[in-house]
Design a protein around this motif. Structure first.
Motif, PDB file in Angstrom:
ATOM      1  N   VAL A 135      11.171  11.106 -10.018  1.00 27.35           N
ATOM      2  CA  VAL A 135      10.177  10.065 -10.307  1.00 27.35           C
ATOM      3  C   VAL A 135       9.106  10.558 -11.280  1.00 27.35           C
ATOM      4  N   GLY A 136       9.349  11.734 -11.872  1.00 29.87           N
ATOM      5  CA  GLY A 136       8.464  12.227 -12.922  1.00 29.87           C
ATOM      6  C   GLY A 136       7.177  12.866 -12.433  1.00 29.87           C
ATOM      7  N   LEU A 137       7.182  13.413 -11.202  1.00 25.63           N
ATOM      8  CA  LEU A 137       5.954  13.962 -10.636  1.00 25.63           C
ATOM      9  C   LEU A 137       6.124  15.397 -10.139  1.00 25.63           C
ATOM     10  N   ALA A 138       7.049  16.120 -10.714  1.00 21.79           N
ATOM     11  CA  ALA A 138       7.336  17.478 -10.243  1.00 21.79           C
ATOM     12  C   ALA A 138       6.113  18.388 -10.316  1.00 21.79           C
ATOM     13  N   GLY A 139       5.225  18.146 -11.249  1.00 19.22           N
ATOM     14  CA  GLY A 139       4.054  19.000 -11.412  1.00 19.22           C
ATOM     15  C   GLY A 139       2.871  18.631 -10.542  1.00 19.22           C
ATOM     16  N   HIS A 140       3.052  17.662  -9.645  1.00 16.90           N
ATOM     17  CA  HIS A 140       1.915  17.171  -8.847  1.00 16.90           C
ATOM     18  C   HIS A 140       2.058  17.474  -7.359  1.00 16.90           C
ATOM     19  N   ALA A 141       2.979  18.347  -6.982  1.00 14.76           N
ATOM     20  CA  ALA A 141       3.292  18.568  -5.567  1.00 14.76           C
ATOM     21  C   ALA A 141       2.101  19.062  -4.762  1.00 14.76           C
ATOM     22  N   SER A 142       1.214  19.828  -5.373  1.00 15.73           N
ATOM     23  CA  SER A 142       0.104  20.429  -4.627  1.00 15.73           C
ATOM     24  C   SER A 142      -1.125  19.526  -4.562  1.00 15.73           C
ATOM     25  N   LYS A 143      -1.105  18.401  -5.236  1.00 16.61           N
ATOM     26  CA  LYS A 143      -2.275  17.524  -5.272  1.00 16.61           C
ATOM     27  C   LYS A 143      -2.362  16.657  -4.016  1.00 16.61           C
ATOM     28  N   LEU A 144      -3.580  16.208  -3.717  1.00 17.12           N
ATOM     29  CA  LEU A 144      -3.789  15.220  -2.671  1.00 17.12           C
ATOM     30  C   LEU A 144      -3.583  13.826  -3.261  1.00 17.12           C
ATOM     31  N   PRO A 145      -3.226  12.842  -2.445  1.00 14.01           N
ATOM     32  CA  PRO A 145      -3.008  11.485  -2.964  1.00 14.01           C
ATOM     33  C   PRO A 145      -4.193  10.946  -3.767  1.00 14.01           C
ATOM     34  N   ALA A 146      -5.414  11.269  -3.341  1.00 11.62           N
ATOM     35  CA  ALA A 146      -6.596  10.750  -4.039  1.00 11.62           C
ATOM     36  C   ALA A 146      -6.714  11.269  -5.467  1.00 11.62           C
ATOM     37  N   GLN A 147      -5.993  12.345  -5.768  1.00 12.80           N
ATOM     38  CA  GLN A 147      -6.028  12.904  -7.120  1.00 12.80           C
ATOM     39  C   GLN A 147      -4.993  12.259  -8.041  1.00 12.80           C
ATOM     40  N   LEU A 148      -4.252  11.298  -7.528  1.00 16.62           N
ATOM     41  CA  LEU A 148      -3.220  10.613  -8.299  1.00 16.62           C
ATOM     42  C   LEU A 148      -3.635   9.175  -8.585  1.00 16.62           C
ATOM     43  N   SER A 154      -1.082  17.183   1.155  1.00 15.31           N
ATOM     44  CA  SER A 154      -0.660  17.250  -0.242  1.00 15.31           C
ATOM     45  C   SER A 154       0.563  16.370  -0.457  1.00 15.31           C
ATOM     46  N   VAL A 155       0.879  16.104  -1.706  1.00 14.31           N
ATOM     47  CA  VAL A 155       2.083  15.347  -2.042  1.00 14.31           C
ATOM     48  C   VAL A 155       3.310  16.004  -1.413  1.00 14.31           C
ATOM     49  N   LEU A 156       3.407  17.325  -1.536  1.00 11.43           N
ATOM     50  CA  LEU A 156       4.566  18.030  -0.969  1.00 11.43           C
ATOM     51  C   LEU A 156       4.629  17.855   0.543  1.00 11.43           C
ATOM     52  N   ASP A 157       3.506  18.017   1.230  1.00  7.70           N
ATOM     53  CA  ASP A 157       3.517  17.893   2.688  1.00  7.70           C
ATOM     54  C   ASP A 157       3.810  16.455   3.128  1.00  7.70           C
ATOM     55  N   ASN A 158       3.359  15.478   2.349  1.00  9.26           N
ATOM     56  CA  ASN A 158       3.746  14.095   2.622  1.00  9.26           C
ATOM     57  C   ASN A 158       5.260  13.938   2.548  1.00  9.26           C
ATOM     58  N   MET A 159       5.860  14.631   1.598  1.00  6.61           N
ATOM     59  CA  MET A 159       7.311  14.563   1.409  1.00  6.61           C
ATOM     60  C   MET A 159       8.065  15.292   2.528  1.00  6.61           C
ATOM     61  N   LEU A 160       7.465  16.335   3.074  1.00  5.81           N
ATOM     62  CA  LEU A 160       8.158  17.158   4.061  1.00  5.81           C
ATOM     63  C   LEU A 160       8.138  16.560   5.463  1.00  5.81           C
ATOM     64  N   LEU A 161       7.076  15.856   5.796  1.00  7.35           N
ATOM     65  CA  LEU A 161       6.825  15.487   7.189  1.00  7.35           C
ATOM     66  C   LEU A 161       7.989  14.724   7.831  1.00  7.35           C
ATOM     67  N   GLY A 162       8.428  13.645   7.192  1.00 10.85           N
ATOM     68  CA  GLY A 162       9.515  12.850   7.762  1.00 10.85           C
ATOM     69  C   GLY A 162      10.825  13.614   7.830  1.00 10.85           C
ATOM     70  N   GLY A 198       0.849  -1.181   0.000  1.00 10.16           N
ATOM     71  CA  GLY A 198       0.000   0.000   0.000  1.00 10.16           C
ATOM     72  C   GLY A 198       0.887   1.234   0.000  1.00 10.16           C
ATOM     73  N   PHE A 199       0.348   2.356  -0.387  1.00  7.80           N
ATOM     74  CA  PHE A 199       1.199   3.524  -0.607  1.00  7.80           C
ATOM     75  C   PHE A 199       1.525   4.246   0.697  1.00  7.80           C
ATOM     76  N   GLU A 200       0.646   4.093   1.711  1.00 13.98           N
ATOM     77  CA  GLU A 200       0.895   4.650   3.047  1.00 13.98           C
ATOM     78  C   GLU A 200       1.138   6.166   3.020  1.00 13.98           C
ATOM     79  N   LEU A 201       0.429   6.849   2.142  1.00 17.08           N
ATOM     80  CA  LEU A 201       0.495   8.313   2.132  1.00 17.08           C
ATOM     81  C   LEU A 201      -0.610   8.866   3.021  1.00 17.08           C
ATOM     82  N   PHE A 202      -0.350  10.002   3.667  1.00 12.63           N
ATOM     83  CA  PHE A 202      -1.383  10.643   4.470  1.00 12.63           C
ATOM     84  C   PHE A 202      -2.402  11.284   3.529  1.00 12.63           C
ATOM     85  N   PRO A 203      -3.664  10.813   3.560  1.00 16.04           N
ATOM     86  CA  PRO A 203      -4.631  11.261   2.546  1.00 16.04           C
ATOM     87  C   PRO A 203      -5.021  12.728   2.661  1.00 16.04           C
ATOM     88  N   HIS A 204      -4.869  13.317   3.876  1.00 15.93           N
ATOM     89  CA  HIS A 204      -5.293  14.701   4.078  1.00 15.93           C
ATOM     90  C   HIS A 204      -4.188  15.707   3.791  1.00 15.93           C
TER      91      HIS A 204
END
Length: 241
Positions: A124-137, A93-101, A85-91
């Motif tokens: 990983v080819g996702l530079a334009g998706h930083a502001s999206k929520l995981p559910a939008q991917l 953004s992609v960027l905030d998921n990246m920042l937390l740890g 499973g991807f284990e991303l925090f759904p609430h």
């Protein structure tokens, strides 16, 4: 880099790992495969202490995983882990998921952490998706974010537990392509997978498990062309067919 020495583990009366030993050198890619229930996911989760062992020892870059004085959160920060499973925090953004740890564990300031996040999202080819929520991917995109998040922690090794098993077939290659790139860049990796084409492409060695036992541990050419055990021959016959 990783030394697994005669480890055993039980769930109640059921022994899931039986005296397993293996080693992974720096820059080596080791594929762990075998039938369902063979213990391969449990094995890889013991490497960073997500599953405690009952006997034996595991040493990562000179640090004993099971030692009482080992700081496991600190050790895990050095060993990237990507799950089924991807284990991303759904609430978040992609960027905030990246920042937390990075900010909580490595104590990086937001600007430094964001720089790392953008660097690895681009990789990983996702530079334009930083502001999206995981559910939008898509599922493949979410798994690539999970890989980028692990890489942003600057790990000395990466563990993958069947990272493509939850994906639709058409999304598998986009994740495997990222992993092939990591292998070519010299990242130390242990990968539990059924993707034998991927294994043939990137593996230095293959560990084949059955019934909680490491049945074979050999270079990929020997495993795919001349597996020594009948169990591995039967497994490959079914998978390749």
């Amino acid at each position: 880099m990783i030394e697994i020495n005669n480890i055993s583990k039980w769930y109640g009366n059921f022994q899931v790992l039986n005296q397993c030993s293996a080693s992974v050198s720096k820059g080596e890619v080791v594929i762990v495969c075998g039938p369902s229930g063979s213990g391969k996911s449990t094995l890889i989760k013991t490497v960073n202490g997500l599953e405690p062992i009952d006997r034996g020892s595991i040493v990562i870059d000179g640090v004993s995983v099971a030692a009482k004085d080992t700081n496991l959160p600190q050790l895990r920060a050095r060993i990237g882990m990507v799950f089924q499973g991807f284990e991303l925090f759904p609430h978040l953004s992609v960027l905030d998921n990246m920042l937390l740890g990075q900010m909580k564990v490595l104590q990086r300031d937001r600007a430094s952490a964001a720089g790392k996040a953008v660097e690895y999202l681009d990789r990983v080819g996702l530079a334009g998706h930083a502001s999206k929520l995981p559910a939008q991917l898509s599922g493949g995109q979410q798994q690539r974010v999970a890989i980028a998040r692990a890489l942003a922690m600057d790990p000395i090794a990466m563990l993958f537990d069947e990272p493509t098993s939850a994906l639709d077939p058409e999304m598998i290659n986009e994740v495997l392509d990222v992993m092939v790139g990591l292998a070519r860049d010299g990242m130390t990796m242990m990968v539990v997978t059924h993707e034998m084409g991927f294994a043939k492409k990137v593996a230095d060695r293959v560990i084949f498990m059955d019934g909680g036992v490491i049945v074979e541990d050999c270079d990929k050419t020997a495993f795919f062309e001349e597996p020594r055990s009948q169990r591995a021959q039967d497994f490959l016959g079914k998978i390749i067919h």
